[in-house]
Design a protein around this motif. Sequence first.
Motif, mmCIF file in Angstrom:
data_model
loop_
_atom_site.group_PDB
_atom_site.id
_atom_site.type_symbol
_atom_site.label_atom_id
_atom_site.label_comp_id
_atom_site.label_asym_id
_atom_site.label_seq_id
_atom_site.Cartn_x
_atom_site.Cartn_y
_atom_site.Cartn_z
ATOM 1 N N ALA A 72 -100.377 -6.470 -1.928
ATOM 2 C CA ALA A 72 -98.697 -5.725 -1.760
ATOM 3 C C ALA A 72 -98.868 -6.302 -0.012
ATOM 4 N N LEU A 73 -97.755 -5.731 0.783
ATOM 5 C CA LEU A 73 -97.833 -6.244 1.983
ATOM 6 C C LEU A 73 -99.122 -5.572 2.101
ATOM 7 N N ALA A 77 -95.519 -11.572 3.545
ATOM 8 C CA ALA A 77 -94.273 -10.373 4.843
ATOM 9 C C ALA A 77 -94.115 -11.947 5.833
ATOM 10 N N GLY A 80 -91.297 -12.675 2.213
ATOM 11 C CA GLY A 80 -90.628 -11.851 1.741
ATOM 12 C C GLY A 80 -91.370 -10.715 0.700
ATOM 13 N N GLY A 81 -92.580 -11.039 0.734
ATOM 14 C CA GLY A 81 -93.116 -10.055 -0.176
ATOM 15 C C GLY A 81 -93.958 -10.336 -0.591
ATOM 16 N N ALA A 82 -95.088 -9.245 -1.230
ATOM 17 C CA ALA A 82 -96.286 -10.445 -1.968
ATOM 18 C C ALA A 82 -96.112 -10.722 -3.272
ATOM 19 N N THR A 83 -96.344 -11.918 -3.574
ATOM 20 C CA THR A 83 -96.276 -12.666 -4.617
ATOM 21 C C THR A 83 -97.313 -12.575 -5.444
ATOM 22 N N ASP A 88 -100.687 -15.005 3.960
ATOM 23 C CA ASP A 88 -98.926 -14.233 4.425
ATOM 24 C C ASP A 88 -97.777 -14.923 4.145
#
Length: 407
Positions: A72-73, A77, A80-83, A88
């Motif tokens: 999760a974030l 960041a 554009g978001g957690a993968t 980051d």
Amino acid sequence: MAIARVHPLLVAFLALLLLGTCQARPAPRPAASKGAVVDGITAIYNFGDSISDTGNLLREGAAGGMMEHTVALPYGAAIGGATGRCSDGYLMIDYLAKDLGLPLLNPYLDKGADFTHGVNFAVTGATALDTAALARIGVTAPHTNSSLNVQLQWFKDFMSATTKSPAEVREKLVNALVMVGEIGGNDYNYAFAMNRPRSGSDGERSVADVGRMMTGVVESMVLVPKVVQSVISAAREVLDMGATRVVIPGNFPLGCVPSYLAAVNETDSAAYDGNGCLVGLNLFAQMHNVLLQQGIRELRRSYPAATIAYADYFNAYVRMLEGAREMGFDGSAVTKACCSAGGGDGSKYNFDMERMCGAPGTAVCSRPEERISWDGVHLTQRAYSVMAGLLYHKGFASPPPVKFPRQ
């Protein structure tokens, strides 16, 4: 009180080994042109741990502890978001794929993904040794059971499902780059962690604390030949299946990593080198790397037609530390995590094992692109980009696994 020193005979032994394995680095190679497949490589198959996981642990279901916040974030960041990437943003494997003109590698456990141009089998927290083998010597792998052998079986299962014969597998691997690691660091991390010192209120360590630490070091040293053999054996299997270009990375300089620096918290300046890294832990990492390079030389003798490259993560990382300012990093914070307890202005290393990045009470530094360490364990997107450039364009992977065209 200061922790016990590395035995001088070990230092001498390692020095002799290192003298016998140092090689001149190839001339720097320029960056590849974007948008075209490079040097005939049409696919990448990657094994490893959090250094290259692009989402497998996320799909396994993240374990608790220090790994629970990586899905999760603020992770991801910058993209554009957690993968499921432990950074980051992007990782070295992403930059390598981009430079080769290939799509980013999808994680194997994303069953709906396109695997035309390769598969990523790496899993955050994975070990080189099977969890059962670690358990027999009292070491617990807390985050995943997807060890290197499990990942290798996934690879075989994938090849069986997408080809009709061993000959077709060989044909598929002729134009592929196979990355066997980095893996093995977690085997050592878990052994160290089980004997992590516990400082008292005055910050001093008891005799029991020192004893636990030295027990962890000894246990980890015993693991080194077994870890290296696991990596070499996996590489041998993919070579037997028909791989023609294999990259085997070494270990990072553990003594430069904020999590280790904070855990040891040595007060004697003689324990550190000019980069602020712990000499003893770096010697330990080099012991792994020396044995790994010996194994790689044996593989080269057995498979003379294949290109088997050693990716020198240790010296590439040291080069990044030494050239931090000229590379655009904050030279005063090269051993300080960006994301942890206290934002960018907490403890000396801005790392707290009890409050990892993403946990309540943690924050992200104002300029992650100027930091090398993201969360005290993993690197920032910017640092991974620099590392990829050093390895695959500046000669720190030798012999060059890819011949990038000159610009």
